[in-house]
Write an enzyme that holds these catalytic residues in place. Structure first.
Site, PDB file in Angstrom:
ATOM      1  N   GLY A   1      52.598  30.772  29.427  1.00  0.00           N
ATOM      2  CA  GLY A   1      51.433  30.479  30.255  1.00  0.00           C
ATOM      3  C   GLY A   1      51.558  29.183  31.029  1.00  0.00           C
TER       4      GLY A   1
ATOM      5  N   ASP B   1      58.160  37.280  40.102  1.00  0.00           N
ATOM      6  CA  ASP B   1      58.560  36.853  38.762  1.00  0.00           C
ATOM      7  C   ASP B   1      59.557  37.822  38.140  1.00  0.00           C
ATOM      8  OD1 ASP B   1      56.632  35.076  39.375  1.00  0.00           O
ATOM      9  OD2 ASP B   1      55.247  35.636  37.777  1.00  0.00           O
TER      10      ASP B   1
ATOM     11  N   GLY C   1      53.622  28.952  33.944  1.00  0.00           N
ATOM     12  CA  GLY C   1      54.142  29.163  35.289  1.00  0.00           C
ATOM     13  C   GLY C   1      55.651  29.341  35.331  1.00  0.00           C
TER      14      GLY C   1
ATOM     15  N   GLU D   1      55.021  29.992  47.342  1.00  0.00           N
ATOM     16  CA  GLU D   1      54.070  30.292  46.261  1.00  0.00           C
ATOM     17  C   GLU D   1      52.896  31.117  46.786  1.00  0.00           C
ATOM     18  OE1 GLU D   1      54.668  30.375  42.875  1.00  0.00           O
ATOM     19  OE2 GLU D   1      55.206  28.277  43.148  1.00  0.00           O
TER      20      GLU D   1
ATOM     21  N   THR E   1      53.064  33.898  48.068  1.00  0.00           N
ATOM     22  CA  THR E   1      53.469  34.627  49.275  1.00  0.00           C
ATOM     23  C   THR E   1      53.935  36.031  48.917  1.00  0.00           C
ATOM     24  OG1 THR E   1      55.601  33.566  49.020  1.00  0.00           O
ATOM     25  CG2 THR E   1      54.161  32.664  50.706  1.00  0.00           C
TER      26      THR E   1
HETATM   27  P1  ADP Z   1      53.648  32.819  32.182  1.00  0.00           P
HETATM   28  O1  ADP Z   1      54.206  34.140  32.600  1.00  0.00           O
HETATM   29  O2  ADP Z   1      53.538  31.856  33.308  1.00  0.00           O
HETATM   30  O3  ADP Z   1      54.356  32.214  31.016  1.00  0.00           O
HETATM   31  P2  ADP Z   1      51.395  34.463  31.545  1.00  0.00           P
HETATM   32  O4  ADP Z   1      49.992  34.133  31.194  1.00  0.00           O
HETATM   33  O5  ADP Z   1      51.650  35.349  32.702  1.00  0.00           O
HETATM   34  O6  ADP Z   1      52.153  33.077  31.711  1.00  0.00           O
HETATM   35  O7  ADP Z   1      52.110  35.136  30.292  1.00  0.00           O
HETATM   36  C1  ADP Z   1      52.011  34.583  29.015  1.00  0.00           C
HETATM   37  C2  ADP Z   1      51.743  35.684  28.019  1.00  0.00           C
HETATM   38  O8  ADP Z   1      52.931  36.511  27.891  1.00  0.00           O
HETATM   39  C3  ADP Z   1      51.477  35.189  26.621  1.00  0.00           C
HETATM   40  O9  ADP Z   1      50.128  34.856  26.448  1.00  0.00           O
HETATM   41  C4  ADP Z   1      51.891  36.395  25.787  1.00  0.00           C
HETATM   42  O10 ADP Z   1      50.874  37.375  25.782  1.00  0.00           O
HETATM   43  C5  ADP Z   1      53.072  36.948  26.549  1.00  0.00           C
HETATM   44  N1  ADP Z   1      54.331  36.362  26.021  1.00  0.00           N
HETATM   45  C6  ADP Z   1      55.235  35.640  26.698  1.00  0.00           C
HETATM   46  N2  ADP Z   1      56.248  35.218  25.888  1.00  0.00           N
HETATM   47  C7  ADP Z   1      55.954  35.703  24.657  1.00  0.00           C
HETATM   48  C8  ADP Z   1      56.576  35.603  23.370  1.00  0.00           C
HETATM   49  N3  ADP Z   1      57.717  34.921  23.184  1.00  0.00           N
HETATM   50  N4  ADP Z   1      55.962  36.236  22.349  1.00  0.00           N
HETATM   51  C9  ADP Z   1      54.824  36.935  22.532  1.00  0.00           C
HETATM   52  N5  ADP Z   1      54.193  37.033  23.698  1.00  0.00           N
HETATM   53  C10 ADP Z   1      54.731  36.433  24.752  1.00  0.00           C
HETATM   54 MG    MG Z   2      53.285  35.480  33.979  1.00  0.00          MG
END
Ligand code: ADP
Ligand code: MG
Length: 388
Positions: free
Chosen positions: A125, A175, A127, A33, A35
């Site tokens: 959001g 990712d 992870g 993580e 890294t």
């Molecule tokens: P993670 O990648 O860990 O889920 P992030 O904060 O990096 O968290 O990404 C989340 C963001 O990606 C959301 O707030 C949104 O803007 C976008 N996102 C992800 N999935 C969707 C979805 N199904 N519809 C719309 N936006 C999305």
């Molecule tokens: Mg993300």
């Protein structure tokens, strides 16, 4: 989910004629993580959950986006005839639009627009990289619809470039690489300095990967993440003055200990320590897995959590409760916070017969200490993106 996203398309754009559907997975990182922007190794796997899209080409130059997970944002529209620039006005659609923007930067101009409806079955959001799955999904879709020829590895790099430069999140490559290059029942042992990688079969005889969602997301995650990146660069720059290295991933533990005093700033020293030790833990964990030594694998996962908690400081009290409670449950092989941190999920490897007790114990302790009920997902390792 294909039906769901098609129905969504019909509801919003009133047709399903000529609509094509796509999927790209989220991912969970087993170990390694923070890294990936430090030249180290990571060990993620793609999941069978992720993001789905229904897409139809348009005759004009408009692109329109609608997410069934963010219905309040409505239809978000952009005009390809105008210059598209990074902006808050795009809301969540900044992710797919950033991919269009990056394609254009690489000489792939879209001849016409499209309408896109998406639906994800991965928590946002938390992870599990819903953002990377959305980026890879968009790139894969553009490739297919417009006949571009980027490889899946290109799509990972495009996704990272876009997230860095269009969304302002200085993430590493993990990712997007995990989502684009995923392979059923395999984790990806990736050297982020070279992008050399190998698939490692995950045969957890009698155990499963359980993701536990703390349901907390702390604010200022992006700036805290970008701070970590700065602090590790500071550690690297200080070390470079006394030892010939390109990245923190070039060092082993002994070399780090021998030269760490070159890093004057205590915070930067802790960040550097994590990056070096976590990289070595990841290499050792993959070795242990090859030797069917799950016990060692689990211990390294636990040590990863401690390092993220104490040295890198990207855990949070809620995820500490989840991981530390998991360590006390018989049949738990290992447990740690996963992903960028400051909230989100833990990943645990739990023996089949212990899963019920794991869920009960974590639910009980978490409700007492945090006042929330965590969510559990027993996840499966799936393939990279595909057309449905
Ligand atoms: P993670 O990648 O860990 O889920 P992030 O904060 O990096 O968290 O990404 C989340 C963001 O990606 C959301 O707030 C949104 O803007 C976008 N996102 C992800 N999935 C969707 C979805 N199904 N519809 C719309 N936006 C999305
Ligand atoms: Mg993300």
């Amino acid at each position: 989910m294909k039906e769901t996203v098609l129905k969504g398309f019909e509801k919003v754009f009133h047709t399903t004629d000529g609509v094509k559907c796509y999927f790209a997975p989220g991912r969970v990182n087993l170990i390694g993580e923070h890294t990936d922007y430090n030249g180290g190794h990571v060990f993620p796997c793609a999941l069978t959950i992720g993001t789905y899209a229904a897409v139809k080409e348009r005759d004009d130059m408009k692109v329109r986006f609608y997410s069934m997970n963010f219905e309040n944002a409505g239809v978000i529209e952009a005009d390809l005839k105008k210059d598209i620039e990074p902006s808050n006005e795009w809301k969540w659609a900044a992710y797919p639009l950033g991919i269009v923007w990056t394609f254009e930067k690489r000489g792939k101009k879209l001849p016409h627009g499209f309408d896109m409806v998406i639906a994800g079955n991965i928590p946002n959001g938390s992870g599990l990289s819903s953002s990377a799955s959305l980026e890879v999904l968009t790139g894969y879709m553009l490739n297919d619809i417009y006949g571009f020829d980027f490889t899946n590895e290109d799509l990972a790099l495009i996704g990272q470039y876009s997230e860095n430069n269009f969304n302002g999140m200085n993430c590493g490559i993990m990712d997007q690489f995990a989502s684009a290059m995923g392979k059923k029942d395999n984790a990806i042992f990736l050297d982020t300095a070279t992008l050399n990688f190998e698939y490692a079969p995950i045969k957890l005889d009698g155990a499963k990967i359980v993701v536990t969602n703390s349901l907390v997301k702390h604010s200022l995650v992006t700036s805290a993440y970008n701070d970590r990146r700065k602090e590790s660069t500071e550690a690297l720059e200080a070390l470079k003055k006394v030892i010939d290295i390109k990245t923190l991933g070039d060092l082993n533990e002994e070399e780090f200990e021998a030269h760490k005093d070159a890093i004057r700033d205590e915070i930067a020293r802790k960040r550097g320590k994590h990056a070096v030790y976590e990289n070595r833990r990841t290499i050792k964990a993959v070795e242990a897995l090859k030797n069917n030594d799950l016990k060692t694998f689990g211990e390294l996962m636990n040590a990863s959590h401690v390092s993220l908690r104490d040295d890198y400081e990207t855990s949070c009290p809620e995820c500490d409760v989840l991981a530390e409670t998991a360590w006390t449950v018989p049949g738990v092989i290992g447990s740690r916070i996963t992903g960028g941190g400051f909230g989100g999920c833990t990943v645990s490897i739990v023996k089949d017969e212990a899963i019920d007790n794991f869920k009960e114990t974590l639910t009980k302790v978490y409700s007492e200490k945090v006042g929330k009920t965590p969510e559990f997902y027993v996840v499966e390792i799936g393939d990279g993106p595909y057309k449905l």
